[in-house]
Structures are given as structure tokens and as C-alpha cells.
Scaffold this active site. Structure first.
Site, short mmCIF file in Angstrom:
data_model
loop_
_atom_site.label_atom_id
_atom_site.label_comp_id
_atom_site.label_asym_id
_atom_site.label_seq_id
_atom_site.Cartn_x
_atom_site.Cartn_y
_atom_site.Cartn_z
N HIS A 1 0.85 -1.20 0.00
CA HIS A 1 0.00 0.00 0.00
C HIS A 1 0.88 1.25 0.00
O HIS A 1 2.03 1.24 0.49
CB HIS A 1 -0.90 0.01 1.24
CG HIS A 1 -2.12 -0.85 1.09
ND1 HIS A 1 -3.20 -0.78 1.96
CD2 HIS A 1 -2.45 -1.79 0.17
CE1 HIS A 1 -4.13 -1.65 1.59
NE2 HIS A 1 -3.70 -2.28 0.51
N GLU B 1 0.91 3.88 1.81
CA GLU B 1 1.40 4.37 3.11
C GLU B 1 2.61 3.58 3.58
O GLU B 1 3.58 4.14 4.09
CB GLU B 1 0.29 4.23 4.18
CG GLU B 1 -0.98 4.99 3.90
CD GLU B 1 -2.05 4.14 3.22
OE1 GLU B 1 -1.71 3.43 2.23
OE2 GLU B 1 -3.20 4.16 3.66
N CYS C 1 -6.13 1.87 5.95
CA CYS C 1 -6.73 0.60 6.36
C CYS C 1 -6.11 0.18 7.69
O CYS C 1 -5.15 0.80 8.17
CB CYS C 1 -6.50 -0.45 5.28
SG CYS C 1 -4.79 -1.06 5.22
N CYS D 1 -2.22 -0.18 7.51
CA CYS D 1 -1.48 1.09 7.39
C CYS D 1 -1.64 1.95 8.63
O CYS D 1 -0.71 2.63 9.06
CB CYS D 1 -1.92 1.82 6.12
SG CYS D 1 -1.45 0.90 4.63
#
Lengths: 163, 163
Positions: B57, B59, B87, B90
Site C-alpha cells: 500500500h 502508506e 486501512c 497502514c
């Protein structure tokens, strides 16, 4: 013989060997393996200090390795064995990777996110849920952590697992 | 001029440029930057499909990059700008990296873990808490995601952001 009766113990011992590698590298001793069928498809141990990366937890490394081995972002059909209950980051990663099952050894009172503080892998609002089995080889998993922190206290080092 | 009055908009636009790079690579368009003082120390965009890695992801990539830039596992003094609410994975990583502040654009109804479903970065039981600012450049951040999924539906592709 015991391992034949309880196959989870066999794989947790493989995760413990990973945790021992972390211990030897002066990392908080947490280890993980991802298993599909009768094969380890990913391994990892905590590398936060060596990589200077707070995201380099055993579980994330094992999940990424398993995806690489299998050539997929989807670990349906796989089980994660980890010596310590996953933190929120790692519990979130088990949802994203769609693991079938999470088996952990020791409970984490401070940051456990697979039953203790949160139960992220079984939250009905998220789009995937995993079975959770806890306390496999719990004593040995916890002892390794206790021994690590006992030595650190004697040496006067950094005492916290960031989580 | 507007950006002088609201510096968060300036950095969110940098995160949006990262999200656009994801869009162009046919990835769910989420982008992130980590800022310290007046400097971007880490960038990332979603690379789940390209890397076949569900943990890739925006992040996590930006946090790992920032740690690498700064030579530390501790991002105290830094702010994460991300186009979509983090999420659980993260959000957990923001706690581990000890970020001061999380600024996000669009809310994530399905997996948001920085206010919507969970508020992991401000959970008093964890050992670090961050300030959260939401809704910066929200419309543009959300539009980019909507446009991506509209195109995918037309093309008949995979519609879900795994989270």
C-alpha cells in the site's frame, strides 16, 4: 509423535526457529511462517532494527515472501504461524492477503490485534475473515521473548517492542 | 495562495500526484507522502498489482522510504499525507513508526481505520497516538478513485480494493 497428533506444533516450531534467528540478530524474537498444504511458502523474522524499518515485522516479511513464492497477492488456502499475537499492522495484513487461518503462540497484552486488544482478522465489517488458533507452543514462544528482554535489561538496552 | 493559507493542501496535492501515478499504472489510485518540516522524506503509491503483494500500500511504501531517507525507524516529527483513509494495516504502521500526524483526503467506508471503522492511531491502549486531520482535498481524492472504478467496471476488471 506429538507433532503428528497436533500438526500446528510442527509449524509453530518452524516459526520458533525464525524467532531464534531474530534473537541471535539482537532483534525482538518473533518469527513467522506461511504454510500451504504441507509446505512452507514464506518465512520471516523480525528485522526492525537491522532494516531500521518499523514495518519489518516477521508476519509482513513472511506474507510478502509467500506471495512472491506463489506468484499471487491472494493467500487463500494458507495458514500463518507466528510466535506472538499479531499487532494491528500485521493483523490488517492477514485480512488483505486473505489468509485462511492464523495460528499464534504467545498473547500480546500490549498490542495484540487477533484477540487481545482487537480482533481485526474476524471483524465482520471487513471483507475477509480468518480462523484464529492461539496458544500453540505458547510457553516456548513467551519464554524466548522474556529471555530477550531480561538480557536487554541487564545490558541496559532499548526495552520496547514498538507496537 | 490558498496553499499558503492551508499548507496541508500543498502536501496533499503531492500525495495526489502519487495517486495519479498509481492510476496510470492501473493500480487503485492511492498515494502518500511523509513530510518533515518543509521537505518530503518519503513517497509511495499503491503497487499491490505490480508487486503481487497485498502489503504494498502507498502508506507502507512511503513510511519505509521515509525511514530509509532519515536513517531511523522512528518518524517522530513527521506527518503522513495520504489520499485515502488508512486501512488497519497502514493505520497500525503509523503507530509503529510514531508519526506525529496523519492527514487523509477521502474517507474509506469499507476499511477505514483512522476514524471510520476503527481509530487505531488514537487508541489509548496502544503506546503511541497521532493527530488526525481528515477531508483535505477530499473531493479530488475521492473523484480519482471513483473514476478508476468506473473505468474498471466498463472494462469488466477486478473491482475491489482488497482491504
Amino acid at each position: 509423535m506429538d507433532d503428528l497428533l497436533n500438526p500446528h506444533r510442527k509449524w509453530m516450531k518452524a516459526a520458533l526457529r525464525e524467532a531464534e534467528r531474530a534473537f541471535e540478530a539482537d532483534e525482538v524474537p518473533v518469527g513467522a511462517v506461511v504454510v500451504r498444504g504441507n509446505v512452507i511458502v514464506g518465512r520471516g523474522h523480525n528485522m526492525v532494527e537491522r532494516l531500521e524499518d518499523p514495518t519489518a515485522h516477521a508476519e509482513l516479511i513472511a506474507i510478502t515472501a509467500a506471495c512472491s513464492t506463489m506468484g499471487t497477492k491472494n493467500l487463500t488456502g494458507c495458514t500463518l504461524y507466528v510466535t506472538l499475537e499479531p499487532c494491528p499492522m500485521c493483523a490488517g495484513a492477514t485480512v488483505l492477503s486473505r489468509l485462511d487461518r492464523i495460528v499464534f503462540g504467545a498473547f500480546d497484552e500490549k498490542a495484540g490485534a487477533a484477540s487481545t486488544l482487537f480482533n481485526i482478522p474476524q471483524d465482520p465489517r471487513l471483507n475477509h475473515r480468518a480462523e484464529i488458533i492461539s496458544g500453540i507452543e505458547e510457553e516456548r514462544c513467551a519464554e524466548l521473548l522474556q529471555e530477550f528482554f531480561r538480557r536487554k535489561r541487564t545490558q541496559g538496552g532499548d526495552l520496547t517492542r514498538d507496537a
